[in-house]
Design an enzyme around this catalytic site. Structure first.
Site, PDB file in Angstrom:
ATOM      1  N   GLU A 177      -3.942  -4.293  38.818  1.00 19.06           N
ATOM      2  CA  GLU A 177      -5.265  -3.793  39.155  1.00 19.06           C
ATOM      3  C   GLU A 177      -5.957  -4.842  40.020  1.00 19.06           C
ATOM      4  O   GLU A 177      -6.237  -5.943  39.554  1.00 19.06           O
ATOM      5  CB  GLU A 177      -6.120  -3.585  37.900  1.00 19.06           C
ATOM      6  CG  GLU A 177      -5.692  -2.476  36.986  1.00 19.06           C
ATOM      7  CD  GLU A 177      -6.648  -2.350  35.803  1.00 19.06           C
ATOM      8  OE1 GLU A 177      -7.833  -2.721  35.940  1.00 19.06           O
ATOM      9  OE2 GLU A 177      -6.199  -1.896  34.734  1.00 19.06           O
TER      10      GLU A 177
ATOM     11  N   ASP B  71     -17.711  -4.352  32.484  1.00 17.25           N
ATOM     12  CA  ASP B  71     -17.056  -5.655  32.394  1.00 17.25           C
ATOM     13  C   ASP B  71     -17.936  -6.690  31.716  1.00 17.25           C
ATOM     14  O   ASP B  71     -19.157  -6.690  31.863  1.00 17.25           O
ATOM     15  CB  ASP B  71     -16.671  -6.133  33.801  1.00 17.25           C
ATOM     16  CG  ASP B  71     -15.602  -5.253  34.425  1.00 17.25           C
ATOM     17  OD1 ASP B  71     -14.558  -5.087  33.783  1.00 17.25           O
ATOM     18  OD2 ASP B  71     -15.824  -4.728  35.526  1.00 17.25           O
TER      19      ASP B  71
END
Length: 246
Positions: free
Chosen positions: A34, A45
């Site tokens: 990724e 995140d």
């Protein structure tokens, strides 16, 4: 054999480092990569990846850097983009998917793009041969899981807990795993809070793990040289791949 997906932030400290790290991770057993697309408000995140996003943007990251890195690595390692819809939309989403495909990317992971919106862009994904990865979470109702996974591609991203990446919480996932298995044979990978200490336990019942913050924290370590960062991260990747397949 269970799979290992690695997340790294694109172009921090620079794009050539990202290329070198990606190729080293391939040699260390990583199956898919990724490439994190830096964004100013990465809502899913935690602080580690958020900091890496900020620093990459501060250094001048542009979407073209993403395509450059992809062109250097995609013929050697399966490459996906993990990012948020805002920069893709402003680039022009159809143009973005076209350029992603021509650079060699195979998929996108977009946490803030709801399933209902994915359907709007379905023709663009198909035309460009780009898979959009489906998310499921511990809070996802069974009837919605059926809808989400019935046409899933490549793998399903199962969020290990409600929250943000890197916080290392734990929840009982047996019910959601069973629910997903009932409706699809698409591989199921677990992400959020996976590192060399937790990977073996978290990999039980699933087909692979997704590791991000555990790698990015070493990218951010200013006490290490670039080569030391790559060596340390690659060693961890090899250890995780071995542990999930013991």
């Amino acid at each position: 054999m269970k799979k290992l997906v690695a997340y790294i932030t694109t172009s921090y400290p620079d794009r050539e480092f990202t290329v070198d790290l990606a190729l080293s991770l391939k040699e260390s057993g990583v199956d898919s990569l990724e490439l994190g697309v830096p964004f100013s408000d990465p809502v899913a995140d935690g602080p580690t990846i958020e900091k890496a996003n900020f620093l990459s943007l501060k250094n001048g990251f542009k979407i073209e850097d993403l395509f450059y890195v992809t062109s250097k690595i995609a013929d050697k390692i399966d490459t996906l983009y993990m990012g948020y819809m805002n920069p893709f939309y402003h680039y022009g989403f159809s143009d973005f998917l076209k350029k992603a495909s021509s650079s060699g990317a195979t998929g996108t992971i977009i946490p803030d793009l709801p399933f209902e919106m994915v359907k709007r862009y379905e023709d663009d994904f198909i035309k460009n041969g780009i898979s959009n990865i489906t998310f499921v979470a511990p809070t996802t109702p069974k009837d919605r899981i059926k809808m989400l996974v019935e046409n899933s591609q490549k793998f399903i991203y199962m969020v290990a807990y409600t929250g943000i990446t890197g916080s290392g919480k734990s929840e009982d996932l047996s019910e959601i795993i069973n629910n997903v298995r009932e409706f699809t044979q698409t591989p199921l990978y677990i992400g959020f809070g996976v590192d060399e200490k937790t990977c073996k336990e978290k990999s039980k019942g699933v087909d692979g793990v997704i590791v991000g913050s555990a790698f990015v924290k070493h990218i951010l370590d200013d006490n290490l040289s670039s080569s030391e960062k790559i060596k340390k991260i690659s060693k961890m990747a090899k250890e995780i791949k071995e542990k999930i397949n013991e």
